[in-house]
Design a protein around this motif. Structure first.
Motif, short mmCIF file in Angstrom:
data_model
loop_
_atom_site.label_atom_id
_atom_site.label_comp_id
_atom_site.label_asym_id
_atom_site.label_seq_id
_atom_site.Cartn_x
_atom_site.Cartn_y
_atom_site.Cartn_z
N PRO A 217 0.61 -1.37 0.04
CA PRO A 217 -0.06 0.23 0.00
C PRO A 217 0.89 1.26 0.05
CG PRO A 217 -0.95 -1.51 1.70
CD PRO A 217 0.49 -2.06 1.26
N ALA A 218 2.06 1.21 0.80
CA ALA A 218 2.85 2.38 0.67
C ALA A 218 3.14 2.90 -0.66
CB ALA A 218 4.13 2.22 1.52
N PHE A 219 3.46 1.72 -1.59
CA PHE A 219 4.03 2.14 -2.86
C PHE A 219 2.79 2.51 -3.87
CE2 PHE A 219 7.86 0.42 -1.58
CZ PHE A 219 8.84 1.00 -2.33
N LEU A 220 1.43 1.92 -3.58
CA LEU A 220 0.50 2.45 -4.47
C LEU A 220 0.27 3.86 -3.89
CD1 LEU A 220 -1.64 -0.81 -3.76
CD2 LEU A 220 -0.57 0.23 -6.11
N ASP A 221 0.29 4.09 -2.89
CA ASP A 221 0.42 5.58 -2.20
C ASP A 221 1.07 6.61 -2.65
OD1 ASP A 221 -1.86 4.86 -0.68
OD2 ASP A 221 -0.74 5.00 1.07
N GLN A 222 2.52 6.24 -2.71
CA GLN A 222 3.49 6.93 -3.39
C GLN A 222 3.21 7.44 -4.93
OE1 GLN A 222 6.64 8.44 -2.35
NE2 GLN A 222 6.54 7.62 -0.34
N ALA A 223 2.82 6.30 -5.70
CA ALA A 223 2.48 6.45 -7.02
C ALA A 223 1.47 7.36 -7.30
CB ALA A 223 2.04 5.10 -7.72
N GLN A 224 0.40 7.21 -6.40
CA GLN A 224 -0.77 8.10 -6.40
C GLN A 224 -0.36 9.51 -6.31
OE1 GLN A 224 -4.30 7.13 -7.19
NE2 GLN A 224 -4.24 9.17 -7.77
N TRP A 225 0.54 9.79 -4.83
CA TRP A 225 0.93 11.16 -4.64
C TRP A 225 1.51 11.81 -5.97
CZ3 TRP A 225 3.53 9.00 0.31
CH2 TRP A 225 2.48 8.68 1.43
N LEU A 226 2.43 11.11 -6.67
CA LEU A 226 3.11 11.63 -7.63
C LEU A 226 2.08 11.85 -9.03
CD1 LEU A 226 5.68 12.58 -8.91
CD2 LEU A 226 6.17 10.35 -9.59
N ALA A 227 1.31 11.19 -9.17
CA ALA A 227 0.34 11.39 -10.18
C ALA A 227 -0.49 12.63 -9.88
CB ALA A 227 -0.40 10.09 -10.55
N ASP A 228 -0.79 12.86 -8.55
CA ASP A 228 -1.83 13.95 -8.47
C ASP A 228 -0.94 15.05 -8.17
OD1 ASP A 228 -3.99 12.12 -8.03
OD2 ASP A 228 -3.61 12.10 -5.63
N ALA A 229 0.27 15.08 -7.67
CA ALA A 229 0.97 16.34 -7.61
C ALA A 229 1.54 16.96 -9.06
CB ALA A 229 2.29 16.03 -6.89
N TRP A 230 1.59 16.02 -9.94
CA TRP A 230 2.00 16.39 -11.18
C TRP A 230 0.89 16.38 -12.27
CZ3 TRP A 230 7.36 13.98 -12.78
CH2 TRP A 230 8.53 14.71 -11.74
N GLN A 231 -0.18 15.93 -11.81
CA GLN A 231 -1.45 15.82 -12.76
C GLN A 231 -1.05 14.90 -13.98
OE1 GLN A 231 -2.72 19.76 -13.40
NE2 GLN A 231 -4.29 19.53 -11.88
N ALA A 232 -0.38 13.66 -13.87
CA ALA A 232 0.10 12.72 -14.58
C ALA A 232 -0.82 11.86 -14.87
CB ALA A 232 1.55 12.35 -14.31
N ASP A 233 -0.37 11.07 -15.81
CA ASP A 233 -1.16 9.71 -15.99
C ASP A 233 -0.62 8.66 -15.07
OD1 ASP A 233 -2.52 10.49 -18.52
OD2 ASP A 233 -1.13 9.85 -19.91
N HIS A 234 -1.59 7.80 -14.81
CA HIS A 234 -1.45 6.78 -13.79
C HIS A 234 -1.70 5.42 -14.31
CE1 HIS A 234 -2.32 5.74 -9.11
NE2 HIS A 234 -1.11 5.30 -9.66
N VAL A 235 -0.94 4.74 -14.32
CA VAL A 235 -1.12 3.11 -14.63
C VAL A 235 -0.94 2.23 -13.49
CG1 VAL A 235 -0.75 1.06 -16.32
CG2 VAL A 235 -0.89 3.51 -17.11
N ILE A 236 -2.11 1.44 -13.20
CA ILE A 236 -1.83 0.48 -12.12
C ILE A 236 -1.89 -1.01 -12.82
CG2 ILE A 236 -2.84 -0.66 -9.97
CD1 ILE A 236 -4.11 2.19 -9.46
N ALA A 237 -0.90 -1.62 -13.02
CA ALA A 237 -0.83 -3.03 -13.75
C ALA A 237 -1.04 -3.97 -13.16
CB ALA A 237 0.73 -3.00 -14.09
N PHE A 238 -2.14 -4.74 -13.58
CA PHE A 238 -2.78 -5.79 -12.73
C PHE A 238 -1.96 -7.09 -12.73
CE2 PHE A 238 -5.09 -9.84 -13.53
CZ PHE A 238 -6.03 -9.60 -12.32
#
Length: 262
Positions: A217-238
């Motif tokens: 969960p910490a890495f899912l959070d880290q990815a989300q934080w960056l995507a949000d901060a930069w308004q970047a595309d965000h892929v969660i690989a199944f």
């Protein structure tokens, strides 16, 4: 310490100990298969670890992909990841992989500066083509930091078309609450200064934050934080966890490779 388990990847991946030797063996086999198209240990600075490997396609490169390895800034070097060049090479791109010094001998800010030197040197070695950057975990942090105009000269930054931090560490403040900080030796100011989520000025590259759906969960959070901060595309690989999320780099038909060489 409080967040040690939150940031412990191997402890939560079945057969985690099998991954590093498998990576190293695959990387060595790949390097050997390329013969003269593998140019190894090119210097970008004076240190023993200040070297990169460059893998060349059969024809003139259409672009150059730079992959920066992870290991919490404390482990690994370029030699374990060579096989991940397969995907981009199949599309006619060169692939470069640098090593860098490790904590605690240096600080994370020093490593960021080293990777910037590597990117600049690689840009000189493969001139006049687009540059894509990707990196995994701590390497995701490092490639994100390369979008800071204070790190990279404009003539190189303008060539950086696509940046894909994979499972990045984007906010370093939580790491102050792990025992790893005994080696990082960061305080709050240092952590903020090295956190991509705090970057206000960036080159105008296309950024996609990539993370495995089965990660901590910490890495899912880290990815989300960056995507949000930069308004970047965000892929969660199944179906991907922290150790196999990079596997698609070796597949020419993967969405990850197609994104990087687009």
């Amino acid at each position: 310490m409080e967040l040690d388990d939150a940031y412990a990847n191997g402890a939560h991946i079945a057969g985690a100990e099998e991954f590093p030797p498998r990576w190293a063996a695959s990387a060595e086999d790949f390097r050997n298969s390329l013969h003269e198209r593998a140019r190894l240990d090119i210097a970008y600075a004076e240190g023993e670890r200040h070297r990169f490997d460059l893998f060349l396609p059969e024809a003139a490169p259409k672009g150059v992909l730079i992959f920066v390895h992870g290991g919490y800034w404390m482990a690994f070097d370029k030699s374990s990841w060579s096989h991940l060049a397969v995907g981009a090479l199949a599309h006619g791109w060169a692939v470069a992989m640098p090593s860098y010094d490790l904590c605690p001998e240096v600080r994370i800010a020093d490593i960021t500066q080293q990777v910037a030197k590597a990117v600049i040197r690689i840009a000189q070695e493969v001139p006049d083509v687009p540059i894509s950057l990707t990196g995994h975990s701590a390497g995701g942090h490092l490639v994100a930091r390369m979008l800071d105009p204070e790190m990279i000269p404009a003539e190189v930054g303008e060539r950086m078309k696509v940046v894909v931090p994979i499972s990045p560490l984007a906010d370093l403040l939580p790491l102050l609450r792990t025992s790893m900080n005994d080696k990082f030796q960061m305080d709050c100011d240092a952590a903020k200064a090295e956190s991509p989520v705090e970057m206000q000025q960036r080159f105008h590259s296309e950024v996609t934050v990539w993370v495995g759906a089965e990660e901590r969960p910490a890495f899912l959070d880290q990815a989300q934080w960056l995507a949000d901060a930069w308004q970047a595309d965000h892929v969660i690989a199944f179906g991907k966890h922290h150790f196999n999320v990079i596997d698609p780099l070796a597949d020419p038909e993967s969405d990850l490779v197609r994104l990087l060489v687009s």
